[in-house]
Design an enzyme around this catalytic site. Structure first.
Site, PDB file in Angstrom:
ATOM      1  N   GLU A   1     -41.394  48.193 -25.097  1.00 53.43           N
ATOM      2  CA  GLU A   1     -42.770  48.676 -25.113  1.00 53.43           C
ATOM      3  C   GLU A   1     -43.741  47.574 -25.559  1.00 53.43           C
ATOM      4  O   GLU A   1     -44.913  47.595 -25.219  1.00 53.43           O
ATOM      5  CB  GLU A   1     -42.863  49.885 -26.067  1.00 53.43           C
TER       6      GLU A   1
ATOM      7  N   HIS B   1     -15.148  48.145 -21.270  1.00 58.28           N
ATOM      8  CA  HIS B   1     -14.330  48.836 -20.272  1.00 58.28           C
ATOM      9  C   HIS B   1     -15.185  49.506 -19.199  1.00 58.28           C
ATOM     10  O   HIS B   1     -14.696  50.308 -18.431  1.00 58.28           O
ATOM     11  CB  HIS B   1     -13.425  49.856 -20.971  1.00 58.28           C
TER      12      HIS B   1
ATOM     13  N   LYS C   1     -47.595  60.697 -17.848  1.00 55.34           N
ATOM     14  CA  LYS C   1     -48.184  61.869 -18.515  1.00 55.34           C
ATOM     15  C   LYS C   1     -49.296  62.450 -17.652  1.00 55.34           C
ATOM     16  O   LYS C   1     -49.398  63.667 -17.485  1.00 55.34           O
ATOM     17  CB  LYS C   1     -48.771  61.465 -19.878  1.00 55.34           C
TER      18      LYS C   1
END
Ligand code: PA5
Length: 445
Positions: A287, A308, A422
């Site tokens: 951010e 793995h 948003k």
């Protein structure tokens, strides 16, 4: 407190080139200190560790004690910077299996408000149905949808189950001093509340009540956490010479790696308790630096587990990655590999060795293999998983992030890009005030 080693990046980049960042790192440090850089209204985190008062810590501990005495479970409601710091510290310091015991000494800490999963919230409320639970509602803006939605459910359930009077004692708000729905609700309902300072952004707020209250409720020593951070504040201070300042060296090294095509930095741990430290770190760097179409992509893996799965890609995939490994020098417990008479698994060569010795050899072997495979490796050693070292580690990453962002040339303290989703979500949900956006977005569907 931490040992930063960049030796295994050399060969990909040179020490001279890293040291050539000295002037830029100094300028970045000065801009942070003097408040002359971008985003300078969000520098409250810089001297937070050394300025937290004993009285403030005492008030947090007293509130934590009230929650501990009155709750079997405390739900921390928050998202992003209003949640990850607390979870990072709590998970790093907690017994891995505490939740399996019916532990009476500290409430179980659960999290909400960091997703909009209907099943998650349903199952959480069902789990809480026969529990004496409390809520710490954390939102700086006080209007974040994920957190507000979870809090709406939890507030009602807490009041229904425990009655309004008890709910008042076990719901705590951490929010803005004046603005936002969380502040209004806290004041109207008479909840105990703490303020998130205006000049501290979410991802830099772990040493404010946002992190400190949940950490204290979980039973950890916030005095020591802050002391560890304060010691690191000193160790990374502006007058510390560049070569001795781990935050400046880390910032310079990752910028030089980025310049040399290493577009992805993978934070690696060899201790599952550090998983959420990596989550916190991803937010901090992602951010702060991912803007203006620039910035290293911060990724994370838990080794040896992910050797793995992601190990193949890291060893032989596109050579655009570098790794930063957090190594914990000493474990908190001892466990030896037992001898087995039949030795069917062929592991008797390890008998009598500490499990951590096996882990450390996995770590060393991996580092050498990845460097051989073309992945530069930064190594950060912390002495142990305890409050001091975690406090120091978090502050180290914050300081380095401020310096690194300024070297990169971005504002490390804003996050304009998070608004885009948003706006669309509110338009799609027909939120009042979004009528125009609603029309426009529907025309695109
Ligand atoms: O770092 C940030 O600023 C964000 O991650 C915020 O912390 C997050 O979006 C939550 O915001 P708020 O605390 O306003 O609910």
């Amino acid at each position: 407190m931490i040992d930063l080693n960049i030796e295994k990046t050399l060969g990909f980049i040179s020490k001279e080139k890293v040291f050539a960042y000295e002037a830029q790192a100094k300028a970045a440090q000065e801009a942070l200190e003097n408040g002359t850089g971008k985003g300078n209204d969000f520098l409250g985190w810089l001297h937070l560790p050394s300025s937290i008062s004993k009285e403030h810590l005492a008030e947090l501990k007293a509130t934590a004690q009230t929650l501990r005495e009155n709750c079997e479970v405390v739900v921390v409601a928050g998202i992003g910077g209003s949640y990850l710091g607390a979870r990072a510290v709590i998970e790093a310091l907690s017994d891995s299996f505490t939740w399996l015991r019916d532990k009476k000494t500290a409430p179980v800490i659960l999290y909400a408000g960091h997703n909009i999963g209907e099943d998650y919230l349903y199952e959480l409320t069902r789990y809480l149905a026969d529990k004496k639970f409390g809520v710490i509602n954390i939102s700086k803006s006080g209007t974040t949808t994920e957190t507000a939605l979870a809090f709406r459910l939890l507030k009602k359930q807490c009041e229904d189950q425990r009655g309004k009077d008890v709910a008042k004692q076990v719901i705590v708000a951490i929010t803005d001093a004046k603005k936002g729905a969380a502040r209004v609700t806290a004041d109207n309902e008479g909840y105990k509340s703490f303020i998130i300072p205006d000049n501290v952004g979410g991802r830099f707020s772990v040493l404010t009540p946002v992190g400190l209250l949940p950490i204290a409720v979980a039973g950890f020593d916030i005095d020591k956490l802050v002391a560890g951070a304060a010691a690191m504040e000193k160790a990374c201070g502006k007058d510390v010479p560049f070569v001795q300042n781990p935050a400046a060296i880390y910032a310079a090294t990752r910028n030089e790696l980025y310049k040399n095509g290493k577009k992805i930095e993978i934070l690696v741990n060899f201790n599952p308790k550090l998983h959420y430290v990596s989550e916190w770190w991803k937010q901090l760097y992602g951010e702060s630096e991912g803007k203006e179409h620039k910035g290293i992509f911060p990724a994370a893996v838990d080794f040896s587990t992910d050797l793995h799965s992601m190990g193949q890609w890291i060893q032989e995939g596109e050579r655009t990655i570098c790794e930063t490994v957090i190594s914990v020098e000493k474990t908190n417990h001892k466990l030896e590999v037992p001898t087995d008479e039949q030795n069917l698994d062929g592991l008797n060569f390890l008998a009598g060795k500490r499990v951590d010795e096996v882990n450390k050899m996995a770590e060393l072997g991996t580092q050498l293999a990845h460097v051989d495979g073309g992945v530069p490796n930064i190594r950060i050693v912390i002495p142990a998983l305890n409050e001091e070292s975690i406090g120091g580690l978090l502050y180290f990453f914050e300081k380095a992030c401020g310096i690194s962002g300024y070297i990169l040339g971005v504002n490390p303290f804003d996050q304009p890009g998070v608004e885009a989703y948003k706006k669309n979500m509110f338009a799609l949900l027909n939120k009042p005030g979004y009528e125009e956006e609603s029309k426009a977005i529907r025309a695109r569907l």
